[in-house]
Scaffold this motif. Sequence first.
Motif, PDB file in Angstrom:
ATOM      1  N   GLU A   1       0.806  -1.221   0.000  1.00 51.06           N
ATOM      2  CA  GLU A   1       0.000   0.000   0.000  1.00 51.06           C
ATOM      3  C   GLU A   1       0.839   1.270   0.000  1.00 51.06           C
ATOM      4  OE1 GLU A   1      -3.496  -1.974  -0.361  1.00 51.06           O
ATOM      5  OE2 GLU A   1      -3.231   0.205  -0.316  1.00 51.06           O
ATOM      6  N   HIS A   2       2.071   1.201   0.516  1.00 52.89           N
ATOM      7  CA  HIS A   2       2.879   2.420   0.637  1.00 52.89           C
ATOM      8  C   HIS A   2       4.230   2.314  -0.056  1.00 52.89           C
ATOM      9  CE1 HIS A   2      -0.018   4.154   3.444  1.00 52.89           C
ATOM     10  NE2 HIS A   2      -0.117   2.932   3.937  1.00 52.89           N
ATOM     11  N   GLY A   3       4.959   1.212   0.173  1.00 56.39           N
ATOM     12  CA  GLY A   3       6.257   1.065  -0.471  1.00 56.39           C
ATOM     13  C   GLY A   3       6.151   0.991  -1.979  1.00 56.39           C
ATOM     14  N   LEU A   4       5.082   0.325  -2.473  1.00 55.32           N
ATOM     15  CA  LEU A   4       4.904   0.164  -3.917  1.00 55.32           C
ATOM     16  C   LEU A   4       3.803   1.064  -4.472  1.00 55.32           C
ATOM     17  CD1 LEU A   4       5.116  -3.749  -4.090  1.00 55.32           C
ATOM     18  CD2 LEU A   4       6.966  -2.095  -4.375  1.00 55.32           C
ATOM     19  N   LYS A   5       3.399   2.052  -3.704  1.00 51.38           N
ATOM     20  CA  LYS A   5       2.244   2.870  -4.068  1.00 51.38           C
ATOM     21  C   LYS A   5       2.413   3.546  -5.424  1.00 51.38           C
ATOM     22  CE  LYS A   5      -0.652   6.605  -2.251  1.00 51.38           C
ATOM     23  NZ  LYS A   5      -0.857   7.537  -1.117  1.00 51.38           N
ATOM     24  N   ASN A   6       3.591   4.121  -5.665  1.00 54.60           N
ATOM     25  CA  ASN A   6       3.798   4.883  -6.893  1.00 54.60           C
ATOM     26  C   ASN A   6       4.696   4.163  -7.898  1.00 54.60           C
ATOM     27  OD1 ASN A   6       2.284   7.139  -5.915  1.00 54.60           O
ATOM     28  ND2 ASN A   6       4.040   7.676  -4.624  1.00 54.60           N
ATOM     29  N   VAL A   7       4.848   2.847  -7.718  1.00 51.54           N
ATOM     30  CA  VAL A   7       5.731   2.080  -8.607  1.00 51.54           C
ATOM     31  C   VAL A   7       5.023   1.779  -9.920  1.00 51.54           C
ATOM     32  CG1 VAL A   7       6.859  -0.154  -8.897  1.00 51.54           C
ATOM     33  CG2 VAL A   7       7.089   1.085  -6.745  1.00 51.54           C
ATOM     34  N   THR A   8       5.694   2.048 -11.050  1.00 51.12           N
ATOM     35  CA  THR A   8       5.116   1.774 -12.365  1.00 51.12           C
ATOM     36  C   THR A   8       5.647   0.474 -12.955  1.00 51.12           C
ATOM     37  OG1 THR A   8       6.837   3.129 -13.385  1.00 51.12           O
ATOM     38  CG2 THR A   8       4.748   4.208 -12.849  1.00 51.12           C
ATOM     39  N   TYR A   9       6.760  -0.031 -12.378  1.00 51.87           N
ATOM     40  CA  TYR A   9       7.312  -1.300 -12.853  1.00 51.87           C
ATOM     41  C   TYR A   9       6.824  -2.429 -11.935  1.00 51.87           C
ATOM     42  CZ  TYR A   9      10.448   0.507  -9.257  1.00 51.87           C
ATOM     43  OH  TYR A   9      10.938   1.063  -8.116  1.00 51.87           O
ATOM     44  N   THR A  10       7.280  -3.648 -12.175  1.00 60.19           N
ATOM     45  CA  THR A  10       6.859  -4.793 -11.365  1.00 60.19           C
ATOM     46  C   THR A  10       7.355  -4.650  -9.935  1.00 60.19           C
ATOM     47  OG1 THR A  10       6.875  -6.257 -13.281  1.00 60.19           O
ATOM     48  CG2 THR A  10       6.945  -7.291 -11.101  1.00 60.19           C
ATOM     49  N   GLY A  11       6.417  -4.668  -9.000  1.00 61.05           N
ATOM     50  CA  GLY A  11       6.781  -4.566  -7.596  1.00 61.05           C
ATOM     51  C   GLY A  11       7.203  -5.930  -7.048  1.00 61.05           C
ATOM     52  N   VAL A  12       8.172  -5.930  -6.159  1.00 60.66           N
ATOM     53  CA  VAL A  12       8.694  -7.166  -5.568  1.00 60.66           C
ATOM     54  C   VAL A  12       8.614  -7.084  -4.048  1.00 60.66           C
ATOM     55  CG1 VAL A  12      10.705  -8.668  -5.285  1.00 60.66           C
ATOM     56  CG2 VAL A  12      10.238  -7.609  -7.506  1.00 60.66           C
ATOM     57  N   ILE A  13       8.040  -8.128  -3.452  1.00 64.87           N
ATOM     58  CA  ILE A  13       8.005  -8.259  -2.000  1.00 64.87           C
ATOM     59  C   ILE A  13       8.855  -9.470  -1.612  1.00 64.87           C
ATOM     60  CG2 ILE A  13       6.568  -8.639   0.039  1.00 64.87           C
ATOM     61  CD1 ILE A  13       6.017  -5.991  -1.219  1.00 64.87           C
ATOM     62  N   ASN A  14       9.799  -9.279  -0.717  1.00 64.32           N
ATOM     63  CA  ASN A  14      10.635 -10.364  -0.206  1.00 64.32           C
ATOM     64  C   ASN A  14      10.265 -10.666   1.238  1.00 64.32           C
ATOM     65  OD1 ASN A  14      12.728 -10.913  -2.397  1.00 64.32           O
ATOM     66  ND2 ASN A  14      12.900  -8.695  -2.169  1.00 64.32           N
ATOM     67  N   ILE A  15       9.982 -11.939   1.528  1.00 65.08           N
ATOM     68  CA  ILE A  15       9.695 -12.380   2.894  1.00 65.08           C
ATOM     69  C   ILE A  15      10.784 -13.362   3.289  1.00 65.08           C
ATOM     70  CG2 ILE A  15       8.037 -13.515   4.414  1.00 65.08           C
ATOM     71  CD1 ILE A  15       5.844 -12.725   2.418  1.00 65.08           C
TER      72      ILE A  15
END
Length: 434
Positions: free
Chosen positions: A339-353
């Motif tokens: 919701e916030h880290g990737l909010k304004n990203v136009t490319y593929t967002g990546v989440i690492n757990i």
Amino acid sequence: MAPVKALFIGMFPPVLYMGMILMFIPDQEAGIRIVNHIGIPLVLTNAIALAIITMMIRSALKEMEREAALETNRALSIAEKTLPHLKDATLDSNAKAMADLLYEELDAAAIAIADQHKVLSFVGEGQDHHQVGDPIKMQLSQVALNTGEIQVAYNQSELQCLHESCPLQTAIMIPPLYRSREVIGLINLYFKHSQQIRAVEVELAKGLGTIISNQLSGFEAERMKELLKETEIRNLQAQINPHFLFNTFNLIHSLMRVDYEEARRILVRFSQYMRANLNIASKSLIPLTEEMNHVDAYLDIVKARFPDRLKIYRKIDDSIIDVLIPSATLQPLVENCIEHGLKNVTYTGVINIHIGQSLEGITMEVSDNGGVGFPESLLTTIGKKPYSNRTGNGTALYNVNERLKGLLGDEAQLMFRNLKQGSSVSFTIPIEEY
């Protein structure tokens, strides 16, 4: 979200849908006939359904909060009254006074207090044949002593009382009372009818046993403060992001017209996500595997909305998958990244757990490639207080941080750092906790 607002919000998707019919259907007259035919019923049913679901959710949350508050206050009141009987004396010498107090405060037919071998005190109906000094006969009492888990006898045969006219039919065996981690006793609550044992009574019995054990350990005042704080945190946990809720409803509404099976799958995942949120208030600690199921249900819904814009990478040590962690900790961190880290990203967002073992304990980290990161001015204070101007971010991180510190200590608090691209939030469960 108020039901009236939900009612009006529910009108927008079908209106948009009918507008698209008029815009893209080749035969305009046919489109107008379709809209005239389905317009009003579609708008009304969608709006009313959304309002009803919102009302049901609000009602369930309010009922859970009300019952939790009432039973917490009741347990604390009883525990406070038992304090003088436990503070400076042994359980043996104060068993009678404590049983009298519990019999007066609880809606039970009889109260028994025992050590690991024999009955120390018995008050209420059945005193003519349930005697002080009798050995512990019930198998369920032994199970409670050995396992530390609450036991419930739902019929007279499980009480193992041989007296033919015994008025006691059911009982709750409260888990062992501890002093300095040593088992010193057990409390049995007896009832005349099985209908008297409801979930509320069972939960109250669990809470009461925990509070008394902590009082016996010399942490009475501290424990009561923690319970009040935990009640406040649990109420905050039970809140659900209204934007995510309505976005999911709209997603399911749209999928039902183009991919019925996918709509059904998302509806199932949504019900699992909602069930996890509504069950938060009932547990402080849950296995890591349950928390990851909560995370996966949330991510399935988000990825259905943005199928080509989000990738998830997991690195989890399988040997610690059953470790207990505070509920609703990883899911809010993942939601915060999206919701916030990737909010304004136009490319593929990546989440690492990343979840693994370290020298300090078990470390859990959630990071993103958003490139935005946390403002440098907030890195030292975020998580320590809610930021109302960062809706759904500062407050969510604050709630998670408070829960971690309250349940596991200051060593488990959230750590924040900015990466070369994106940001990272992590916490460590101290090694003594697992």
